[in-house]
Write a protein that holds these residues in place. Structure first.
Motif, PDB file in Angstrom:
ATOM      1  N   ARG A  25       0.831  -1.217   0.000  1.00  0.00           N
ATOM      2  CA  ARG A  25       0.000   0.000   0.000  1.00  0.00           C
ATOM      3  C   ARG A  25       0.860   1.260   0.000  1.00  0.00           C
ATOM      4  O   ARG A  25       0.529   2.233  -0.682  1.00  0.00           O
ATOM      5  CB  ARG A  25      -0.922   0.025   1.224  1.00  0.00           C
ATOM      6  N   THR A  26       1.945   1.248   0.761  1.00  0.00           N
ATOM      7  CA  THR A  26       2.796   2.435   0.870  1.00  0.00           C
ATOM      8  C   THR A  26       3.871   2.476  -0.213  1.00  0.00           C
ATOM      9  O   THR A  26       4.357   3.546  -0.561  1.00  0.00           O
ATOM     10  CB  THR A  26       3.499   2.484   2.242  1.00  0.00           C
ATOM     11  N   GLY A  27       4.261   1.315  -0.729  1.00  0.00           N
ATOM     12  CA  GLY A  27       5.318   1.246  -1.732  1.00  0.00           C
ATOM     13  C   GLY A  27       6.711   1.342  -1.124  1.00  0.00           C
ATOM     14  O   GLY A  27       7.693   1.532  -1.831  1.00  0.00           O
ATOM     15  N   LYS A  28       6.809   1.210   0.214  1.00  0.00           N
ATOM     16  CA  LYS A  28       8.093   1.274   0.910  1.00  0.00           C
ATOM     17  C   LYS A  28       9.004   0.154   0.386  1.00  0.00           C
ATOM     18  O   LYS A  28       8.594  -0.998   0.293  1.00  0.00           O
ATOM     19  CB  LYS A  28       7.871   1.116   2.420  1.00  0.00           C
ATOM     20  N   ARG A  29      10.230   0.526   0.068  1.00  0.00           N
ATOM     21  CA  ARG A  29      11.172  -0.455  -0.497  1.00  0.00           C
ATOM     22  C   ARG A  29      12.159  -0.956   0.535  1.00  0.00           C
ATOM     23  O   ARG A  29      12.533  -0.238   1.446  1.00  0.00           O
ATOM     24  CB  ARG A  29      11.914   0.163  -1.678  1.00  0.00           C
ATOM     25  N   THR A  30      12.561  -2.202   0.350  1.00  0.00           N
ATOM     26  CA  THR A  30      13.533  -2.852   1.218  1.00  0.00           C
ATOM     27  C   THR A  30      14.715  -3.264   0.347  1.00  0.00           C
ATOM     28  O   THR A  30      14.522  -3.899  -0.694  1.00  0.00           O
ATOM     29  CB  THR A  30      12.904  -4.092   1.885  1.00  0.00           C
ATOM     30  N   LYS A  31      15.924  -2.913   0.758  1.00  0.00           N
ATOM     31  CA  LYS A  31      17.121  -3.277  -0.013  1.00  0.00           C
ATOM     32  C   LYS A  31      17.691  -4.589   0.492  1.00  0.00           C
ATOM     33  O   LYS A  31      17.598  -4.893   1.676  1.00  0.00           O
ATOM     34  CB  LYS A  31      18.178  -2.180   0.093  1.00  0.00           C
ATOM     35  N   GLY A  32      18.291  -5.340  -0.427  1.00  0.00           N
ATOM     36  CA  GLY A  32      18.927  -6.592  -0.041  1.00  0.00           C
ATOM     37  C   GLY A  32      19.529  -7.296  -1.238  1.00  0.00           C
ATOM     38  O   GLY A  32      19.492  -6.802  -2.353  1.00  0.00           O
ATOM     39  N   LYS A  33      20.106  -8.469  -0.956  1.00  0.00           N
ATOM     40  CA  LYS A  33      20.701  -9.293  -2.014  1.00  0.00           C
ATOM     41  C   LYS A  33      19.819 -10.525  -2.238  1.00  0.00           C
ATOM     42  O   LYS A  33      19.304 -11.108  -1.290  1.00  0.00           O
ATOM     43  CB  LYS A  33      22.114  -9.729  -1.622  1.00  0.00           C
ATOM     44  N   VAL A  34      19.671 -10.906  -3.503  1.00  0.00           N
ATOM     45  CA  VAL A  34      18.805 -12.022  -3.888  1.00  0.00           C
ATOM     46  C   VAL A  34      19.422 -13.349  -3.471  1.00  0.00           C
ATOM     47  O   VAL A  34      20.583 -13.636  -3.794  1.00  0.00           O
ATOM     48  CB  VAL A  34      18.558 -12.027  -5.415  1.00  0.00           C
ATOM     49  N   LYS A  35      18.639 -14.144  -2.739  1.00  0.00           N
ATOM     50  CA  LYS A  35      19.053 -15.500  -2.385  1.00  0.00           C
ATOM     51  C   LYS A  35      18.435 -16.487  -3.375  1.00  0.00           C
ATOM     52  O   LYS A  35      19.080 -17.439  -3.793  1.00  0.00           O
ATOM     53  CB  LYS A  35      18.590 -15.837  -0.964  1.00  0.00           C
ATOM     54  N   GLU A  36      17.174 -16.224  -3.758  1.00  0.00           N
ATOM     55  CA  GLU A  36      16.435 -17.176  -4.585  1.00  0.00           C
ATOM     56  C   GLU A  36      15.380 -16.416  -5.400  1.00  0.00           C
ATOM     57  O   GLU A  36      14.736 -15.503  -4.888  1.00  0.00           O
ATOM     58  CB  GLU A  36      15.748 -18.153  -3.623  1.00  0.00           C
ATOM     59  N   ILE A  37      15.210 -16.801  -6.670  1.00  0.00           N
ATOM     60  CA  ILE A  37      14.169 -16.219  -7.520  1.00  0.00           C
ATOM     61  C   ILE A  37      12.955 -17.144  -7.448  1.00  0.00           C
ATOM     62  O   ILE A  37      13.062 -18.332  -7.716  1.00  0.00           O
ATOM     63  CB  ILE A  37      14.656 -16.063  -8.980  1.00  0.00           C
ATOM     64  N   LEU A  52      15.161 -12.663  -0.281  1.00  0.00           N
ATOM     65  CA  LEU A  52      16.451 -12.050   0.027  1.00  0.00           C
ATOM     66  C   LEU A  52      17.267 -12.950   0.951  1.00  0.00           C
ATOM     67  O   LEU A  52      16.737 -13.904   1.522  1.00  0.00           O
ATOM     68  CB  LEU A  52      16.237 -10.685   0.694  1.00  0.00           C
ATOM     69  N   MET A  53      18.550 -12.622   1.107  1.00  0.00           N
ATOM     70  CA  MET A  53      19.459 -13.391   1.969  1.00  0.00           C
ATOM     71  C   MET A  53      18.929 -13.491   3.404  1.00  0.00           C
ATOM     72  O   MET A  53      19.154 -14.477   4.084  1.00  0.00           O
ATOM     73  CB  MET A  53      20.857 -12.766   1.988  1.00  0.00           C
ATOM     74  N   ASP A  54      18.208 -12.431   3.862  1.00  0.00           N
ATOM     75  CA  ASP A  54      17.689 -12.441   5.237  1.00  0.00           C
ATOM     76  C   ASP A  54      16.333 -13.134   5.353  1.00  0.00           C
ATOM     77  O   ASP A  54      15.726 -13.140   6.420  1.00  0.00           O
ATOM     78  CB  ASP A  54      17.623 -11.019   5.794  1.00  0.00           C
ATOM     79  N   GLY A  55      15.826 -13.697   4.242  1.00  0.00           N
ATOM     80  CA  GLY A  55      14.593 -14.481   4.278  1.00  0.00           C
ATOM     81  C   GLY A  55      13.336 -13.711   3.899  1.00  0.00           C
ATOM     82  O   GLY A  55      12.273 -14.305   3.743  1.00  0.00           O
ATOM     83  N   GLN A  56      13.433 -12.391   3.736  1.00  0.00           N
ATOM     84  CA  GLN A  56      12.258 -11.604   3.361  1.00  0.00           C
ATOM     85  C   GLN A  56      11.894 -11.869   1.897  1.00  0.00           C
ATOM     86  O   GLN A  56      12.768 -12.057   1.064  1.00  0.00           O
ATOM     87  CB  GLN A  56      12.523 -10.109   3.567  1.00  0.00           C
ATOM     88  N   VAL A  57      10.577 -11.880   1.614  1.00  0.00           N
ATOM     89  CA  VAL A  57      10.087 -12.151   0.265  1.00  0.00           C
ATOM     90  C   VAL A  57       9.313 -10.946  -0.240  1.00  0.00           C
ATOM     91  O   VAL A  57       8.493 -10.374   0.484  1.00  0.00           O
ATOM     92  CB  VAL A  57       9.170 -13.402   0.263  1.00  0.00           C
ATOM     93  N   GLY A  58       9.585 -10.555  -1.487  1.00  0.00           N
ATOM     94  CA  GLY A  58       8.859  -9.439  -2.086  1.00  0.00           C
ATOM     95  C   GLY A  58       9.110  -9.377  -3.581  1.00  0.00           C
ATOM     96  O   GLY A  58       9.814 -10.210  -4.142  1.00  0.00           O
TER      97      GLY A  58
END
Length: 65
Positions: A25-37, A52-58
């Motif tokens: 809803r807000t469009g807030k972005r999170t930076k990170g490195k890709v672990k898996e597509i 991402l490497m830290d486990g977050q999905v987006g």
């Protein structure tokens, strides 16, 4: 700086900016490195889904070169 709608632009270890499900809803972005597509299709209108490497999905909004 490339857009995240093309799977070919994204690779494991890429530095990306994603939007998490909770931030759509807000469009807030999170930076990170890709672990898996996670998206199998070659393109997606809302961005390729990655983990991402830290486990977050987006969905990728921007790939930083």
């Amino acid at each position: 700086m490339t857009d995240g709608n093309q799977r070919a632009n994204i690779h494991t270890g890429a530095d990306v900016e994603i939007v998490l499900k909770k931030d759509q809803r807000t469009g807030k972005r999170t930076k990170g490195k890709v672990k898996e597509i996670l998206t199998n299709a070659p393109t997606h209108p809302h961005g390729i889904k990655v983990r991402l490497m830290d486990g977050q999905v987006g969905r990728v909004k921007k790939v930083n070169e």
